[in-house]
Enzyme design. Structure first.
Site, PDB file in Angstrom:
ATOM      1  N   ASP A 411       0.102  10.230 -13.681  1.00 43.95           N
ATOM      2  CA  ASP A 411       0.061   8.857 -13.189  1.00 43.95           C
ATOM      3  C   ASP A 411      -0.060   7.871 -14.355  1.00 43.95           C
ATOM      4  OD1 ASP A 411      -0.024   6.746 -11.436  1.00 43.95           O
ATOM      5  OD2 ASP A 411      -1.767   7.451 -10.313  1.00 43.95           O
ATOM      6  N   GLU A 414       3.461   4.943 -18.027  1.00 43.94           N
ATOM      7  CA  GLU A 414       4.533   4.125 -18.596  1.00 43.94           C
ATOM      8  C   GLU A 414       4.332   3.869 -20.099  1.00 43.94           C
ATOM      9  OE1 GLU A 414       2.692   3.171 -15.880  1.00 43.94           O
ATOM     10  OE2 GLU A 414       4.141   3.622 -14.306  1.00 43.94           O
ATOM     11  N   ASP A 481       3.789   2.012  -6.975  1.00 42.49           N
ATOM     12  CA  ASP A 481       2.942   1.355  -5.983  1.00 42.49           C
ATOM     13  C   ASP A 481       3.744   0.295  -5.221  1.00 42.49           C
ATOM     14  OD1 ASP A 481       1.010   2.957  -7.030  1.00 42.49           O
ATOM     15  OD2 ASP A 481      -0.051   1.365  -8.098  1.00 42.49           O
TER      16      ASP A 481
END
Length: 697
Positions: A411, A414, A481
């Site tokens: 998670d 990035e 999300d």
């Protein structure tokens, strides 16, 4: 006059201001690299302009022509093509290279045209960006050997553009858009473009930038880079293009069998007892469940990469009970490391944390146990450094893998930063502006290489970021999300197809969307039903979200409302159950698709034109998709809709999966879509039709 030279099927042009190399790279493709020569301290291929030798920072030797040490996606040996490629340099300064289906013509100024060899049709051509500027490549010096690099191409009115990663603009055809080449939550930069003109182009540069798909020009921009580098292939079908791309960037591994089943998750199960209770309930109800996820903050500190034994007292026993229920466990892994964690000091002292251009370590505030909503500054693991990847895997193996944990949910990789912070990052691979798009790939690589060292050649990591080549490390990308609305669902349909045309075959969404959604609200229950139906035919079927009532603060003790299939009311429950069982019956077909994508690079879900490129209308359909070659899916993305228009592509006949009615291809029909099901059609004669016996409807 500057002329081209040839060597081993490649073209090279050395002008006073630029070196240009065009070389075969795969049977029907070429790689184009260019480097500016404007300043006395510029280097070419490991040599300074005065001819003295330059040794690369990594200790490697010199390279003749182009810097081979820069990071990118073409770091595996290409399929052999030198034997079949021919390169010819002419005395007038022009040149020509032929490699299978692709031909390159170069003029005296180094301007390139890419042609389909058999027909001579122009696929793509360089364009001079300014009237009196002779070349399509511009290098604006930034100092320290870096440049702002632009590459301009001609634009074509009839061109459709696909791929380029994941973006929520709601378009399949991205012609006319500007796509930022950055990474962020819901934004995934994969700089591979599939064109309806019969070519695929990889911008082989992990720098931040953009691609402008204008009506008059296509322009690729790297905000800060040292060298221009792109790869282009010609294909008579989308399948040929995607296979060529997989051949040079890496084929996806086979997926583990369990990964094709249903994944249950929510933000978040806070304790071992809570998670096990959900798994037991699925078993008691006789519902299929393949994987359950242990989300973030199951640790004491960010960067421990271990269970907190207060809330998770016996993780090994938990895994054993789940295995007895036929359920695998996946755990969340974040790249953030807080100063109080078990690993912070060792990582800092070994130089394995991301640096800051302003000095020291790059930090960003995140929730920390004991601090409530008062977020604490945390550092980031530098996964572009091989030693950091090995360190991470050592922790994951010891604290999770050896206990029986099956998969990792990578998670916020990035990494999740503001654009300003991302630009300040300094990685082992280079400055963040130059290489930052690589980070998610490096996280997936850490897991894949660790598993490979342990003898497991089927990595499968749920991940929120990717770059070109991530597919070879078993990246199962999800869309981040996203909002829990019908509009968001419609965006996902297009986004997933562009991900497929970017070379990432295993993709998924948070079924129902992520941020919000009231399980007791009939309007949201309809969203959930329609999204669950869509998810049944997605490469990965995973239920996740932060449902109402939401926690008041983003903190380490947060959780959300219920998010299991029995949470959405009496009308929804039997529909969701029926689709769970349908997914189970589809799993053998999904394993067949895994074999195919491993072998050929063909995506698991794909636009209609992928299998029916000769059907012109199929190129314009963006709200349907194919699951493999044989299942056509038409999601319902509007509230209250109980029918929808469906196009059946020409070249096959199609059977309604519920009624058994056979329809000719090349036709448009109004298909019933009661709440219990969405329209699904099966190619005539396909064995997968048996999976729909007893399905919802």
């Amino acid at each position: 006059m500057t002329v081209f030279t040839t060597q081993d099927g490649a073209l090279e042009r050395r002008a006073p201001h630029e070196i240009l190399v065009v070389e075969p790279w795969g049977p029907h493709a070429v790689r184009v690299r260019a480097r500016a020569l404007r300043n006395p301290d510029d280097t070419v291929a490991g040599r300074s302009l005065d001819g003295s030798s330059v040794t690369h920072a990594d200790g490697g030797g010199t390279v003749e022509g182009i810097d081979e040490t820069l990071p990118g996606a073409l770091d595996i040996p290409p399929p052999d093509s030198i034997a079949t490629a021919t390169a010819t340099a002419h005395p007038d300064g022009t040149a020509r290279l032929v490699n299978g289906r692709i031909t390159v013509e170069a003029d005296q100024d180094g301007k390139l045209r890419f042609l389909h060899t058999a027909t001579g049709r122009e696929l793509l051509a360089d364009k001079r960006p300014y009237t009196w500027y002779p070349e399509p490549r511009t290098f604006a010096p930034l100092g320290d050997g870096a440049y702002r690099i632009e590459q301009s191409f001609e634009a074509y009115d009839d061109e459709r553009v696909h791929g380029l990663g994941q973006h929520l603009h709601g378009r399949l055809d991205q012609k006319g858009l500007v796509i930022d080449l950055v990474q962020g939550n819901t934004i995934v930069s994969i700089p591979f473009l599939h064109s309806s003109r019969g070519y695929g182009l990889l911008w082989n540069n992990p720098a931040m930038g953009r691609v402008e798909l204008g009506g008059d020009t296509t322009r690729w921009v790297a905000d800060e880079a040292r060298q221009l580098d792109y790869w282009i292939t010609a294909g008579d079908t989308p399948a040929e293009i995607m296979r060529a791309y997989a051949d040079v960037t890496g084929h996806p591994p086979l997926v583990p069998d369990w990964a094709t089943g249903f994944w249950q998750s929510k933000l978040r199960y806070r304790t071992q007892d809570e998670l096990l209770a959900v798994a037991r309930e699925y078993k008691q109800r006789g519902l299929p469940l393949a994987t359950i996820i242990c989300d973030f903050f199951h640790w004491t500190h960010m960067g421990d990469w271990d269970f907190d034994r207060t809330d998770w007292p016996d993780p090994e026993g938990m895994v054993k009970e789940l295995e007895a229920l036929g359920v695998k466990l996946a755990v969340s892994v974040w790249p953030t490391v807080e100063p109080g964690s078990d690993n912070y000091t060792a990582l800092r002292e070994a130089g394995l944390l991301v640096g800051d251009r302003h000095g020291g370590l790059l930090t960003f505030p995140w929730p920390s146990r004991g601090h409530g909503g008062n977020h604490q500054p945390m550092a980031y693991l530098d996964s572009t450094e091989p030693g950091a990847r090995r360190y991470l895997w050592q922790q994951l193996r010891e604290h999770y893998r050896e206990l029986g944990v099956a998969a990792f949910w990578l998670d916020a990789c990035e990494p999740d930063l503001t654009p300003e912070s991302a630009a300040r990052a300094v990685y082992a691979a280079g400055p963040g502006v130059q290489v930052g798009n690589l980070y998610g790939l490096a996280q997936a690589r850490a897991v894949a290489e660790g598993l490979a060292d342990d003898g497991d050649d089927r990595p499968f990591s749920l991940i929120r970021s990717a770059w070109a080549g991530s597919q070879r490390y078993g990246a199962a990308l999800w869309s981040g999300d996203i909002r829990p609305t019908f509009e968001s669902l419609a965006q996902q349909v297009r986004a997933g197809l562009n991900v497929a045309m970017s070379g990432i075959p295993w993709w998924n969404t948070d079924i129902g969307g992520f941020g919000g959604g009231d399980p007791t609200d009939p309007a949201y229950q309809e969203v959930m039903v329609r999204w669950f139906q869509y998810g049944t035919f997605s490469p990965v079927m995973r239920l996740h979200g932060d449902r109402q009532p939401n926690w008041p603060t983003f903190s380490a003790d947060m959780t959300g409302g219920p998010n299991e299939v029995w949470s959405y009311g009496q009308e929804a429950y039997p529909i969701l159950c029926a689709h769970l069982r349908l997914r189970e019956r589809l799993r053998p077909y999904l394993l067949e698709l895994s074999e195919a994508t491993h072998r050929t690079g063909a995506p698991v879900i794909r636009p209609l034109f992928f299998d029916f490129p000769d059907d012109e209308h199929a190129w314009s359909v963006d709200d349907q998709f194919l699951l493999g070659p044989d299942v056509l899916v038409a999601p319902v993305t509007e509230a209250g809709a109980r029918a929808r228009t469906v196009y059946l592509p020409a070249g096959a006949r199609w059977t309604d999966s519920v009624t058994g009615e056979l329809h000719e291809g090349g036709t448009t029909l109004e298909a019933p879509a009661p709440l219990e099901r969405i329209p699904v059609f099966v190619r005539e004669g396909a064995a997968v039709a048996a999976a729909f016996t007893g399905s919802a409807g």
